[in-house]
Enzyme design. Sequence first.
Site, PDB file in Angstrom:
ATOM      1  N   CYS A  19       0.856  -1.170   0.000  1.00  0.00           N
ATOM      2  CA  CYS A  19       0.000   0.000   0.000  1.00  0.00           C
ATOM      3  C   CYS A  19       0.891   1.219   0.000  1.00  0.00           C
ATOM      4  O   CYS A  19       2.101   1.114  -0.068  1.00  0.00           O
ATOM      5  CB  CYS A  19      -0.956  -0.032   1.182  1.00  0.00           C
ATOM      6  N   ARG A  61      -0.336   0.795  -6.811  1.00  0.00           N
ATOM      7  CA  ARG A  61       0.143  -0.240  -5.891  1.00  0.00           C
ATOM      8  C   ARG A  61      -0.996  -1.105  -5.355  1.00  0.00           C
ATOM      9  O   ARG A  61      -0.754  -2.149  -4.765  1.00  0.00           O
ATOM     10  CB  ARG A  61       0.878   0.414  -4.716  1.00  0.00           C
ATOM     11  N   TRP A  75      -4.243  -1.717   1.786  1.00  0.00           N
ATOM     12  CA  TRP A  75      -4.612  -2.989   1.152  1.00  0.00           C
ATOM     13  C   TRP A  75      -4.817  -3.973   2.288  1.00  0.00           C
ATOM     14  O   TRP A  75      -3.874  -4.317   2.983  1.00  0.00           O
ATOM     15  CB  TRP A  75      -3.515  -3.452   0.205  1.00  0.00           C
ATOM     16  N   ASN A 112       2.879   0.359   6.465  1.00  0.00           N
ATOM     17  CA  ASN A 112       2.902  -0.670   5.427  1.00  0.00           C
ATOM     18  C   ASN A 112       3.598  -1.895   5.996  1.00  0.00           C
ATOM     19  O   ASN A 112       4.605  -1.770   6.695  1.00  0.00           O
ATOM     20  CB  ASN A 112       3.681  -0.208   4.192  1.00  0.00           C
ATOM     21  N   GLY A 113       3.097  -3.085   5.657  1.00  0.00           N
ATOM     22  CA  GLY A 113       3.730  -4.316   6.117  1.00  0.00           C
ATOM     23  C   GLY A 113       2.790  -5.146   6.969  1.00  0.00           C
ATOM     24  O   GLY A 113       1.579  -4.917   7.002  1.00  0.00           O
ATOM     25  N   GLU A 167       4.624 -16.327 -19.295  1.00  0.00           N
ATOM     26  CA  GLU A 167       4.396 -14.899 -19.102  1.00  0.00           C
ATOM     27  C   GLU A 167       3.152 -14.418 -19.841  1.00  0.00           C
ATOM     28  O   GLU A 167       2.391 -13.597 -19.323  1.00  0.00           O
ATOM     29  CB  GLU A 167       5.636 -14.111 -19.565  1.00  0.00           C
ATOM     30  N   LYS A 193      -0.052 -12.562 -18.029  1.00  0.00           N
ATOM     31  CA  LYS A 193      -0.607 -11.279 -18.453  1.00  0.00           C
ATOM     32  C   LYS A 193      -2.112 -11.396 -18.674  1.00  0.00           C
ATOM     33  O   LYS A 193      -2.875 -10.498 -18.320  1.00  0.00           O
ATOM     34  CB  LYS A 193       0.066 -10.802 -19.746  1.00  0.00           C
ATOM     35  N   GLU A 234      -3.999 -11.893 -15.094  1.00  0.00           N
ATOM     36  CA  GLU A 234      -3.927 -10.859 -14.069  1.00  0.00           C
ATOM     37  C   GLU A 234      -4.693  -9.597 -14.436  1.00  0.00           C
ATOM     38  O   GLU A 234      -5.157  -8.880 -13.543  1.00  0.00           O
ATOM     39  CB  GLU A 234      -2.474 -10.529 -13.710  1.00  0.00           C
ATOM     40  N   HIS A 261      -0.377 -35.702 -20.785  1.00  0.00           N
ATOM     41  CA  HIS A 261      -0.273 -36.144 -19.393  1.00  0.00           C
ATOM     42  C   HIS A 261      -1.334 -35.498 -18.511  1.00  0.00           C
ATOM     43  O   HIS A 261      -1.143 -35.405 -17.298  1.00  0.00           O
ATOM     44  CB  HIS A 261       1.134 -35.853 -18.856  1.00  0.00           C
ATOM     45  N   LYS A 274       1.468  -3.658  -7.005  1.00  0.00           N
ATOM     46  CA  LYS A 274       2.674  -3.557  -7.815  1.00  0.00           C
ATOM     47  C   LYS A 274       3.888  -4.147  -7.102  1.00  0.00           C
ATOM     48  O   LYS A 274       4.654  -4.885  -7.681  1.00  0.00           O
ATOM     49  CB  LYS A 274       2.933  -2.084  -8.157  1.00  0.00           C
TER      50      LYS A 274
END
Length: 612
Positions: free
Chosen positions: A2, A27, A77, A103-104, A485, A489, A492, A508, A607
């Site tokens: 955040c 973020r 967040w 934050n954290g 990748e 993309k 997300e 398989h 982010k």
Amino acid sequence: MCGIVGYVGEEQAAPILLEGLAKLEYRGYDSAGIAVRNETSGDISIVKAKGRLKILSEKTDNGRSVHGTCGIGHTRWATHGEPSENNAHPHCTDDKSVVLVHNGIIENYQELKDKLVKSGYTFYSQTDTEIAVKLVDYYYKKTGTPLEALTRSMLRIRGSYAFGVMFHDHPGKLFAARKDSPLIIGRSSSGSLIASDVPAILDKTRHVYYIDNMEIAELTKDEVHFYNIDREEIQKEIVEIKWDAESAEKGGYEHFMLKEIHEQPKAVQDMIGAYVKDGAIDFSEVGLDDAALKEFERIYIVACGSAYHVGMAGKYVFEDLARIPVEVDLASEFRYRNPIVAPNSLVIIVSQSGETADSLAALRLMKEREVPVMGIVNVVGSSIARESDYTLYTYAGPEISVATTKAYSTQLIAMYLLAIQAAKEKEMIDDDRYAELLAEMETLPSKIQKTLDDKERIQWFASKYANARDIFFIGRGLDYAISLEGSLKMKEISYIHSEAYAAGELKHGPISLVENGILVVGVLTQSDLFEKTLSNMVEVKSRGAYLMGLTTYGNYNIEDTADFSVYVPKTEEYFTTSLAIVPLQLMGYYVSVAKGLDVDKPRNLAKSVTVE
């Protein structure tokens, strides 16, 4: 995960806090709040809002209704407690004698809360942050000094944190402290600032200080003082941020992600130019000499998310070109499996932000074991950059969209450069091959641009599949790394279930998921694997799949199998990831736009993942 902004100076603080928080929206957050001290009354006003920052802006008339020149702001967040005004930051003591943003994650919050309850404290929120502010208050009442209250609290807290703190008894001052969460201090012509990331203060200053773990900053409008955990004053050098404010703006593009996709030719050119000089790779800036590179017998690439996919691509290039065994690990797994690292090894940590919690923990684990570590990072002065033995900057510039594009592309260039130089030093390639590879690498920016010039075809195709429920990506070798990748993309930013599979694994299990009309994207840029992957595409087509084929110009026979084909310029096959990823980035982007989603701020994502 955040944003933090703080200001003390000559200007009104609230508008500066809101502007700074707006620059950190990328973020990810679910609520926001500001706290500002009124110089006339001495009172600290706290205003919070659930949801987007514009709600907070409306509540405060864009900050004009909250007067004062000293304040802190935060976008939250949720980790502990649901998104709500009650749980939003800033948090405070009952009498607002201490106000704090954080934050954290505080891991021992329950233990601390139990201690505080026994001391008579009550709690109004579900957050771990409220425990932190009341712990600081507990020690402030015992010691009477902000510095000692903060240091004693820091020694009691387990976990990660970046704090911005105001004390009612200390007008005109802000305090900041950190452990494992990013925080910077800025100095402008009108005052001092704190922020969790550079874009928040870039329009105010380009001169910043970086706080290290277990350090504290005391800010006034005129100066900043720094202290270690023993409350001894320490000196820090100011760093100039080379980005300008415009580089963190949209520049006429609808979204940051589209802008950053189009910035890839320049970012790649800048990356190559930083390390290729006079026809040779120069890692002197990294602190890595060629003799050291020659001695490494094994490489471990450790990363998360897209950076992990860079590592997957790097593995194929390193092993084939330089003949160095490479292991690629998710940082969140590497650090917990008690890894056995062979002698004469190099661990490469890849991270855009340089603050990724699991990657940083993996770095510190290797440092404890005295294993050399290289950090490949984009953010100058970040924790991984400062703590690595060797630091290779990617020079992508600020990347605002949550979904990485240009940072990923510059990380790929870092892998190519390391592999080529290692191959030369280990005499796996001669001077002619070395020069040939570097010459071809120099053509990548123009070839990426050529791929971007064909974006309208991708846009048209993406609109057809905006309502897809499932999309699969398949490839072999480097094409599998590209598929990983491309799939990330898609999921997300479009919220479509998407998976990438090594094409040889279809039989398989995954082929059982193929049904009529499902989109399968086949990536075929490796000539020796083209026919095998094409056969896999025939297999899924016979089961009703609709096929998109991605290959290089000249492989037009793919059109006999694929329903829609996309071509990228031919290049050295080690480098095709740099070109083939561009249509897949555009595909994910245009599907998201067609669905009307928030491309730059996808739900539940942030982010910089600074918690585990």
